[in-house]
Design an enzyme around this catalytic site. Structure first.
Site, mmCIF file in Angstrom:
data_model
loop_
_atom_site.group_PDB
_atom_site.id
_atom_site.type_symbol
_atom_site.label_atom_id
_atom_site.label_comp_id
_atom_site.label_asym_id
_atom_site.label_seq_id
_atom_site.Cartn_x
_atom_site.Cartn_y
_atom_site.Cartn_z
ATOM 1 N N SER A 47 104.854 62.885 50.453
ATOM 2 C CA SER A 47 104.888 64.318 50.744
ATOM 3 C C SER A 47 105.749 64.564 51.980
ATOM 4 C CB SER A 47 103.461 64.862 50.910
ATOM 5 O OG SER A 47 103.454 66.268 50.899
ATOM 6 N N GLU A 106 109.873 64.707 43.608
ATOM 7 C CA GLU A 106 108.622 65.321 43.173
ATOM 8 C C GLU A 106 108.352 66.509 44.072
ATOM 9 O OE1 GLU A 106 105.561 65.471 44.989
ATOM 10 O OE2 GLU A 106 106.440 64.563 46.777
ATOM 11 N N HIS A 158 102.102 64.528 43.833
ATOM 12 C CA HIS A 158 100.782 64.944 44.306
ATOM 13 C C HIS A 158 99.776 64.833 43.158
ATOM 14 C CE1 HIS A 158 103.391 66.400 47.480
ATOM 15 N NE2 HIS A 158 102.333 66.684 48.212
#
Length: 346
Positions: free
Chosen positions: A141, A248, A316
């Site tokens: 992330s 992502e 995630h």
């Protein structure tokens, strides 16, 4: 709070002061430094380089997760600090990360969570010290900024994978073990978890979409799309040339994914890559009057002339693979296989 809300606070001024910095010397032969593989009994440094957990008990939970993997835990000096959406001041978060790499008693560095804040500390990191002390650096992330900046400047393999403040599923633990503990090479990563098909039952959640077939070979670069695009035009911009780009994101509507991919395209970065591996784009905000995420990815990337595949197990999601940033890999767009082809730990 989604990262897209927080990213507006990215401070550009400190980055400009880093333009004169030089990257750490690369190892002989142009390869990437490999940290030691993880072994039970090692000491893991736990840091919060971005946001912190909401409550101290969440930090205690993360410590227990790391201990459950067989490690001793050294806590960052400022591990419990909080300053609004940041885990303490920039200087404190950077100090903890620098200290963990400099400490000879710390064998690896795990990030407690992502959130927002790692781009702010990039000018404050001691890249020479980090380069001289290669260690497993693990997170995802917002940690994307660290993984790519440290990986590129220090020519050291870093690892896009689970954070400490999460329970590992059986799949996540298996991927973690084969990459970081056993150090398998070559090794396939990101394939879907086993699914038991039956009459009237087929895999739905973890399907692969091949936008363009073919085969590509190159070093892995990328991570979270929002963070990758935030590094464009800074001294910490990744090198996209002949790389396999993996991406992502979470909580991003299709039009925002379109905007970020278009920024990469307008900057000439998508034309440089050897292939693209998309992971999971979860919790997307959608309305009826919109393109789907699939349509956006196809429109922006299918005509690049390189393999493009969507659906690998990074992002995630609970079931996560570990992607070694900077490692040489092969993307087979015909069979939908992403394989790391060199050792990533020593």
């Amino acid at each position: 709070m989604h990262r897209r809300t927080l990213i507006k606070s990215l401070v550009a001024a400190p980055l400009l002061g880093a333009l004169a910095e030089t990257a750490a010397a690369a190892p002989a032969g142009g390869g990437y430094r490999r940290p030691a593989r993880l072994r039970r009994g090692m000491t893991v440094g736990l840091v919060t380089p971005a946001s912190n957990a909401w409550e101290d008990e969440d930090i205690h939970f993360a410590i227990d997760v790391v201990k459950s993997l067989g490690f001793r835990v050294k806590q960052g000096e400022h591990l419990y600090q909080r300053t609004q959406y940041l885990a303490g001041p920039d200087s404190a978060r950077a100090q903890d990360l620098n200290a963990m790499f400099a400490d000879p008693d710390v064998d690896a560095v795990f990030c407690l969570r992502g959130g927002y804040g790692t781009p702010r500390i990039l000018p404050l990191l001691d890249y020479d010290s980090i380069s001289g002390n290669p260690k497993v650096l693990l997170g995802y992330s917002d940690i994307t900024a660290l993984l790519n900046a440290i990986g590129e400047r220090c020519k050291m393999i870093t690892f896009h994978g689970p954070i400490a403040a999460q329970n590992f599923t059986d799949y996540t633990l298996a991927e973690y073990n084969k990459v970081l503990v056993r150090g398998e090479s070559p090794v396939r990563i990101g394939q879907a978890p086993p699914f038991e098909a039956a009459p009237g039952r087929a895999e739905r959640e973890n399907r692969l979409t091949v936008f363009r077939g073919g085969r590509a070979r190159g070093r892995l670069v990328g991570g979270n799309l929002s963070l990758v695009t935030s590094l464009l035009g800074t001294p910490y911009e990744p090198d996209f040339r002949d790389r396999i780009l993996f991406l992502e994101d979470v909580g991003e509507a299709p039009y925002r994914v379109d905007r970020m991919l278009t920024q990469l395209w307008l900057a000439g970065k998508l034309e440089q890559v050897a292939g693209i591996a998309f992971g999971k784009f979860t919790e997307a905000e959608t309305t009826e009057n919109t393109f789907s995420t699939e349509q956006v990815l196809r429109d922006r990337c299918a005509d690049l002339g390189v393999p493009v595949v969507r659906g690998f197990m990074f992002g995630h999601v609970e079931d996560q693979t570990v992607v070694p940033v900077g490692a040489m890999a092969e993307l087979d767009g015909d069979s939908g296989v992403l394989r790391v082809v060199e050792p990533v730990v020593s």
